[in-house]
Design an enzyme around this catalytic site. Structure first.
Site, PDB file in Angstrom:
ATOM      1  CG  HIS A  36      -6.014  -0.451  -2.723  1.00  0.00           C
ATOM      2  ND1 HIS A  36      -4.689  -0.826  -2.711  1.00  0.00           N
ATOM      3  CD2 HIS A  36      -6.093   0.685  -1.989  1.00  0.00           C
ATOM      4  CE1 HIS A  36      -3.995   0.036  -1.990  1.00  0.00           C
ATOM      5  NE2 HIS A  36      -4.820   0.968  -1.544  1.00  0.00           N
TER       6      HIS A  36
ATOM      7  CD  GLU B 240      -7.280   4.163  -2.908  1.00  0.00           C
ATOM      8  OE1 GLU B 240      -6.559   4.930  -2.257  1.00  0.00           O
ATOM      9  OE2 GLU B 240      -6.825   3.321  -3.729  1.00  0.00           O
TER      10      GLU B 240
ATOM     11  CG  ASP C 118      -3.412   6.584  -4.196  1.00  0.00           C
ATOM     12  OD1 ASP C 118      -3.871   6.698  -3.065  1.00  0.00           O
ATOM     13  OD2 ASP C 118      -3.152   5.481  -4.730  1.00  0.00           O
TER      14      ASP C 118
ATOM     15  CG  HIS D  42       0.465   4.931  -3.492  1.00  0.00           C
ATOM     16  ND1 HIS D  42       1.655   4.625  -2.839  1.00  0.00           N
ATOM     17  CD2 HIS D  42      -0.485   4.913  -2.541  1.00  0.00           C
ATOM     18  CE1 HIS D  42       1.413   4.427  -1.566  1.00  0.00           C
ATOM     19  NE2 HIS D  42       0.121   4.588  -1.343  1.00  0.00           N
TER      20      HIS D  42
ATOM     21  CD  GLU E 254      -4.682   7.942   0.101  1.00  0.00           C
ATOM     22  OE1 GLU E 254      -3.712   8.194   0.861  1.00  0.00           O
ATOM     23  OE2 GLU E 254      -4.965   6.798  -0.300  1.00  0.00           O
TER      24      GLU E 254
END
Length: 233
Positions: free
Chosen positions: A6, A33, A35, A48, A95
């Protein structure tokens, strides 16, 4: 069962940085993952929060953002350099944090990665619908959290289930929703990720759930070790 880091190995290095991604790859994760946001001068950056040191990312230039990050001794990377670092070493969940730059994200990813090597994910159904329309070869994933409460989220999904299933190729749900039995609402042909699973007990429980395909964690080193122990039983 796949283990995804993450925001990279975010408890070992600064989250969403090249160092965090490199560390996750070193650990041997299946995926990462990250952002994405867009600066005022049209750079896609891996970050993020909507703000850095109280200043909005979308109103800053790339140079200004990195002047801010330098105050804490780290650098905010661009999406392209991040994907080039990860390419061929791990799958990527990208994301999208805001609407409006879906095509740019998809095209950069396709320039560096094969379609099967990444998924574009978002809380925003409209962003996923945009990707489906303009880049149908790109896989999409809907993120579902607990911001409005577990019961509310379950009811929302049940009511909008048909639209959700058309918009997404996979789902990534908060671990508290998983504990509430949310996975039963998702047809088995849709891959399911659970985030952010950090505790030993929750990771062990997820490893034993055949409905879960991917554990997204801030502690990939811990999850990888628990997976190894589970597979040796």
């Amino acid at each position: 069962m796949m283990i995804f880091a993450h925001r990279g190995a975010s408890k070992l290095e600064r989250e969403n940085t090249l160092k965090a991604f490199a560390k996750a790859i070193e650990l041997g994760v299946d995926g990462i993952e990250l952002d994405v946001r867009k600066t005022v001068d049209n750079h896609l950056v891996v970050f993020h929060d909507p703000e850095i040191n109280g200043r909005k990312i979308c109103k800053l230039t790339f140079e200004e953002i990195n002047r801010e990050s330098a105050k804490e001794n780290y650098q905010v990377p661009e999406l392209e350099e991040s994907l080039r670092l990860i390419a061929g070493k791990a799958h990527v969940q990208i994301e999208i944090k805001e609407e409006g730059f879906e095509r740019e994200v998809g095209e950069i990813a396709l320039k560096i990665l094969q379609p099967g090597d990444f998924t574009i994910i978002s809380f925003n159904v409209k962003s996923l619908q945009t990707i489906k329309r303009i880049l149908p070869q790109v896989k999409t994933g809907l993120i579902i959290g607990t911001k409005y409460g577990r019961i509310t989220q379950i009811l929302w999904f049940a009511i909008n289930r048909k639209k959700m299933l058309v918009s997404a190729d996979m789902f990534t749900i908060n671990w508290k929703l998983w504990l509430s039995g949310f996975a039963k609402l998702i047809p088995p042909q849709y891959p399911l990720s659970v985030w952010t699973a950090d505790g030993v007990t929750i990771i062990k429980s997820l490893l034993a759930d055949n409905a879960v395909n991917c554990i997204v964690t801030n502690y990939p080193d811990r999850a990888l070790q628990l997976k190894k122990e589970y597979e040796q039983k």
